[in-house]
Design a protein around this motif. Structure first.
Motif, mmCIF file in Angstrom:
data_model
loop_
_atom_site.group_PDB
_atom_site.id
_atom_site.type_symbol
_atom_site.label_atom_id
_atom_site.label_comp_id
_atom_site.label_asym_id
_atom_site.label_seq_id
_atom_site.Cartn_x
_atom_site.Cartn_y
_atom_site.Cartn_z
ATOM 1 N N ALA C 170 14.669 43.337 33.178
ATOM 2 C CA ALA C 170 13.631 44.148 32.542
ATOM 3 C C ALA C 170 14.262 45.284 31.739
ATOM 4 C CB ALA C 170 12.677 44.713 33.599
ATOM 5 N N VAL C 171 15.270 45.904 32.328
ATOM 6 C CA VAL C 171 15.943 46.990 31.624
ATOM 7 C C VAL C 171 16.563 46.471 30.338
ATOM 8 C CG1 VAL C 171 17.879 48.610 31.708
ATOM 9 C CG2 VAL C 171 16.410 48.307 33.715
ATOM 10 N N VAL C 172 17.308 45.361 30.479
ATOM 11 C CA VAL C 172 17.971 44.794 29.317
ATOM 12 C C VAL C 172 16.950 44.425 28.236
ATOM 13 C CG1 VAL C 172 19.288 42.809 28.494
ATOM 14 C CG2 VAL C 172 19.993 44.018 30.566
ATOM 15 N N GLN D 183 23.467 52.079 27.137
ATOM 16 C CA GLN D 183 22.652 52.010 28.345
ATOM 17 C C GLN D 183 23.541 52.123 29.574
ATOM 18 O OE1 GLN D 183 19.594 52.322 28.701
ATOM 19 N NE2 GLN D 183 19.767 52.130 30.908
ATOM 20 N N ILE D 184 24.618 51.331 29.574
ATOM 21 C CA ILE D 184 25.527 51.365 30.716
ATOM 22 C C ILE D 184 26.158 52.745 30.845
ATOM 23 C CG2 ILE D 184 27.739 50.487 31.575
ATOM 24 C CD1 ILE D 184 26.898 47.737 30.585
ATOM 25 N N VAL D 191 19.404 51.378 37.371
ATOM 26 C CA VAL D 191 19.957 50.072 37.776
ATOM 27 C C VAL D 191 21.477 50.115 37.578
ATOM 28 C CG1 VAL D 191 19.953 47.588 37.313
ATOM 29 C CG2 VAL D 191 17.849 48.936 37.048
ATOM 30 N N GLU D 192 22.217 49.598 38.549
ATOM 31 C CA GLU D 192 23.681 49.714 38.494
ATOM 32 C C GLU D 192 24.276 48.966 37.301
ATOM 33 O OE1 GLU D 192 23.034 47.650 41.955
ATOM 34 O OE2 GLU D 192 21.522 49.158 41.490
ATOM 35 N N ALA D 193 25.381 49.499 36.831
ATOM 36 C CA ALA D 193 26.061 48.965 35.657
ATOM 37 C C ALA D 193 26.397 47.479 35.810
ATOM 38 C CB ALA D 193 27.324 49.770 35.393
#
Lengths: 213, 213, 213, 213
Positions: C170-172, D183-184, D191-193
DNA sequence: GATGAATGAGCATTCATTCAT
DNA sequence: GATGAATGAATGCTCATTCAT
């Protein structure tokens, strides 16, 4: 505490030092003429013939110029007066009440003479010392010096001195003197200065000196 | 000068009087908390739970509220204290130095008790009396009353009194007393109040009273 | 945190509400025309036909108007688009890859249509979200809502979905979509929007949907 | 537009070059710590231990230093990463989907490693690329290089590539990659990398590579 | 009478830039 | 070349006061 952003530039070139002095002089004139609260940075800069930005190069705000002015005035008055005081007394070894009274008179007159800083500015300073913690501290620090000197003088001449609690007496005397100087200067009651001065001297002497001597 | 536009409404109905009182109370709190200069009309109105416009119905400006507050405080303190003074003295016909000293002590303690109005506000008032002609006049008028009373007292008890220039003495005494009360209240020097009070009483008595009596 | 002095007046009368709205509209126009950093409170007030003071009655500073504008834009865009998204999908029970692709196309076109807020303002908002913690938080909060919705949708249609880590996906997807929308809007590369859109749809579908269906 | 007055001196002596470098380093630190907008020329000069005038000898204004910094960072990152990319792929002739996925993983990890420029400065650059035409152009030019490379790579390996519109695909991929790297790095969602990286690789591969191979 | 929205002059402060030394 | 003092327009913000409702 309260040292603000410490951004104030310290002038290194002659020109800078001159500008700083011009600002201080202008501020002094304006604080005197219009009072601290009614004077603003723009006017000070204008009167000093300097750009607004220059003002803010040397002082972070109006209060900082005021502090600088106070420092100088306090430095001047208190130290001058006090050195005088010490000198006078050591010169004139006071042994009798009458002698003491004479000295008190000379001293007070002398101090009043020194104390000729312009009225209005003095009022502003006193008011600020009531309203602002930092200015109050500056005043207190200066007073401390006087109190210490008074105590050491009483100690040196203790056999001619009526009182025993030197420290408390010094505080009372200092505050009394201050108030009386202002009273004479500002003269809010209509009684002439000379009459007041006489009573002040009398009050100090009757309180401080052993009468039998 | 200073008569302002005289537009301020004088409330006659209960509601109006209440509003005016609420404003005065609020102003008192704020002048105390933040000082006169840092308080503004909007805040006063807000704290008083009144619209800004209402504030300006009853007072032409901030200074008018301040004047009103001063009037009340001066009225309270000076009159209370002075009536007390008169009363005390006439009751305790003082004939001797010792008696005088006792009375001085009782009186000073009494006055200090009355004088417990909040510090900060008092500072503001004193500062304003230095900065503002109108406020200064209010203070002077109030002082005049005290001086007159002191003179009349000295006259009444002249045989027990050391000094001869009653008027000047009254001025000196009043100013001394004022300054000392503030000193005790604000205590800027670190010497305890009790020690100061003792010196003050001593100074007044040694100055004022014939010692042989 | 960062709520500033909370002095901003909340208008109660119709006139006040109108003024506030006028300010917001004017600010929106100016932020769009000249950018946030090059617009100042004075201009906003002038454009809103309101006094400077009025501006500062309703907003403590420029950033507060900006926040308000962002709130509205985010509220508008995200919610509108998302409700649409949910509705569309539930209506068109997607069983096959081709169907999915068709829906993706319709949706993307739809979103692009909604997403027509003026470019410049959007840029300003994105830039501010990078530069300012508070604005960043506002953006993050809004994104959270979308991510939650996307996750719940994937969960509901899991048998047609290729991926397994719904949250990360979802984030991606969200970030991908956002970036692509901006890419199409700002179009910095010179490739026509249509071609890009096609690739975007393809990328989403090949990633998200099971192909055998 | 934007060519400025071209008055900036180009240092030829060692001392001049040193000064210029000191200014750039100082600016980099300050832009990072306080952001571009909140940093001013005076501070930069001070931190660089150089007179204000010297700053303006080498740069016409603040933005010019920023441009110089961006040039270096872009030069560093993009080129390093891209040369790497090209090298890796030509070395490891990828024939199958699985091989492709492996390479994607290695590459992304590699890029993330290179991409460790300080966050805050990166944010500032991205924001400025949104706000300022010139900076935007610098970014676009750098991106163009990557897109060209990606297109030539797809062309070289076209039989393993799913997509047909290489240019559009390159744009989409580049933008996707950029956004994902940010984002990372900035990690705004929690949410973890690692999980994100896995999804990113999956999305790229499923989009780009023919699956049957 | 009361309300509170609106006003706008006024003030503190900043900072990019120039220039005499 | 380098220095740092000086500039002053620009900007953010305040607050005493008015006035339409």
């Amino acid at each position: 505490m309260g040292v603000s952003k410490n951004k104030a530039r310290v002038p290194k070139q002659t020109r800078g030092i001159e500008s700083r002095e011009k600002i201080i002089s202008a501020a002094m004139v304006l604080f005197t003429e219009k009072g601290y609260h009614k004077t603003n940075a723009l006017e000070i800069a204008a009167k000093a013939d300097v750009a607004t930005g220059t003002f803010y190069s040397y002082f972070n705000n109006k209060k900082e110029v005021f502090s600088e002015i106070i420092k100088r005035i306090f430095g001047n008055i208190f130290e001058k007066v006090l050195l005088n005081l010490e000198f006078k007394i050591f010169k004139n070894r006071t042994d009798t009440y009458k002698e003491g009274k004479k000295i008190a008179h000379v001293l007070l007159s002398q101090i009043l003479l020194e104390y000729k800083v312009n009225h209005q500015l003095l009022k502003e300073i006193l008011a600020m010392a009531l309203l602002d913690k930092e200015i109050e501290k500056m005043r207190r620090d200066e007073e401390k010096k006087v109190i210490d000197l008074l105590v050491s003088l009483m100690r040196a001449y203790k056999k001619y001195v009526r009182v025993s609690d030197f420290e408390a007496a010094a505080v009372v005397l200092l505050k009394f003197m201050e108030e009386m100087l202002h009273q004479i200067k500002f003269n809010t009651t209509g009684v002439e200065a000379k009459r007041l001065q006489k009573q002040i001297e009398d009050m100090i002497c009757s309180y401080l000196l052993v009468s039998g001597s």
